[in-house]
Design a protein around this motif. Structure first.
Motif, short mmCIF file in Angstrom:
data_model
loop_
_atom_site.label_atom_id
_atom_site.label_comp_id
_atom_site.label_asym_id
_atom_site.label_seq_id
_atom_site.Cartn_x
_atom_site.Cartn_y
_atom_site.Cartn_z
N VAL A 175 77.53 38.60 30.84
CA VAL A 175 78.77 38.68 30.05
C VAL A 175 79.63 39.87 30.46
O VAL A 175 80.84 39.73 30.67
CB VAL A 175 78.45 38.74 28.54
CG1 VAL A 175 79.74 38.90 27.73
CG2 VAL A 175 77.72 37.46 28.11
N THR A 176 79.03 41.05 30.57
CA THR A 176 79.81 42.25 30.92
C THR A 176 80.53 42.11 32.26
O THR A 176 81.73 42.39 32.36
CB THR A 176 78.92 43.50 30.91
OG1 THR A 176 78.37 43.67 29.60
CG2 THR A 176 79.73 44.74 31.28
N PRO A 177 79.85 41.68 33.34
CA PRO A 177 80.58 41.48 34.60
C PRO A 177 81.69 40.45 34.49
O PRO A 177 82.77 40.62 35.08
CB PRO A 177 79.48 41.01 35.57
CG PRO A 177 78.21 41.55 35.00
CD PRO A 177 78.39 41.49 33.52
N LEU A 178 81.46 39.37 33.73
CA LEU A 178 82.50 38.35 33.58
C LEU A 178 83.73 38.91 32.87
O LEU A 178 84.86 38.56 33.21
CB LEU A 178 81.95 37.15 32.80
CG LEU A 178 80.95 36.25 33.52
CD1 LEU A 178 80.48 35.14 32.60
CD2 LEU A 178 81.55 35.67 34.80
N VAL A 179 83.50 39.80 31.89
CA VAL A 179 84.63 40.40 31.16
C VAL A 179 85.42 41.32 32.09
O VAL A 179 86.65 41.27 32.12
CB VAL A 179 84.13 41.18 29.93
CG1 VAL A 179 85.28 41.95 29.28
CG2 VAL A 179 83.51 40.23 28.91
N PHE A 180 84.73 42.15 32.87
CA PHE A 180 85.42 43.07 33.76
C PHE A 180 86.16 42.32 34.87
O PHE A 180 87.20 42.79 35.35
CB PHE A 180 84.43 44.06 34.37
CG PHE A 180 84.13 45.23 33.48
CD1 PHE A 180 84.93 46.36 33.51
CD2 PHE A 180 83.06 45.19 32.60
CE1 PHE A 180 84.67 47.44 32.68
CE2 PHE A 180 82.79 46.26 31.77
CZ PHE A 180 83.60 47.39 31.81
#
Length: 253
Positions: A175-180
């Motif tokens: 999730v975090t990489p997708l948000v960034f």
């Protein structure tokens, strides 16, 4: 509909928020405030506007989405995982409540906590960056819809996980990489054409674009498509949860 059962689950989960106020509210607010200070005030003041919006204001919707997604997943996954871990899940399953009522109680509480946190972060952002909200009703609807959708996703993760470490794998590694990479700090129109096309396969792009449109009337993707993609993901999550309760996957063993 067993309203008393839903209320009991909801009130229990909301009470946990006040018992862990530092971890549930203060920690994500402080972490996001650091982004506002560094990227909004320090770096943003040295960068040009993006689509007529100052850089500091441009990144606010993306940063709010970052906190909202992480907290929605965390609240919902931890909420259902702890009864599994302690063994009290069998009391919930044997109680006179349907799986729909169980989901409403747990997911409703997680979404409420995430929505409150998102609003607090928006108020905190005002201390560092000046911004406007062109469509406040749409902004709130996107906020609530995203909180519910990813609370459902977190509920699935909480059922799937059999260790505390697994609760963190999906949020941190996926999730975090997708948000960034989903346009939090930039507009995807700034990317080369081939990367613009690849980025459209990132579902978070639609969440951030729709939320940013509610603020400034600008979006990398059509706002109706953004809402539609969010609804589609929510329906998929509901279908998976229904299948989990039908089969008893990691609930009855």
């Amino acid at each position: 509909m067993n309203v008393y059962g839903i209320r009991a689950i909801y009130k229990f989960e909301m009470a946990r928020m006040w018992r862990t106020l530092m971890q549930s509210v203060l920690s994500p607010v402080i972490s996001t405030s650091l982004y506002f200070v560094v990227f909004g005030s320090a770096i943003g003041s040295r960068m040009g506007d993006i689509d007529g919006v100052s850089y500091g204001a441009f990144i606010i919707p993306g940063l709010v989405m970052l906190s909202l997604l992480m907290q929605s997943i965390s609240n919902a996954s931890f909420g259902i995982y702890m009864p599994k871990f302690s063994g009290t899940i069998y009391e919930v399953l044997s109680a006179p409540v349907s799986f729909v009522e169980v989901v409403i109680g747990y997911v409703g509480a997680a979404a409420t906590k995430s929505t409150i946190l998102g609003l607090i972060i928006l108020l905190t952002a005002r201390l560092f960056v000046d911004y406007s909200v062109d469509h406040p009703i749409w902004m709130f609807l996107f906020l609530v819809l995203t909180a519910i959708t990813f609370s459902l996703f977190g509920f699935i993760i909480g059922i799937w996980a059999d260790t505390f470490e697994k609760l963190q794998i999906v949020p941190l590694m996926i999730v975090t990489p997708l948000v960034f990479l989903g346009g939090t700090f930039y507009s995807i129109s700034m990317l080369p054409p081939i990367w613009q096309t690849i980025t459209l396969f990132n579902p978070v792009v639609y969440l951030i674009s729709g939320f940013r449109w509610a603020f400034y009337g600008i979006s990398d993707v059509n706002v109706l498509l953004c809402a539609g993609m969010t609804f589609l993901f929510m329906v998929i999550c509901l279908a998976i949860i229904a299948m989990i309760f039908k089969t008893g996957y990691r609930l009855r063993s």
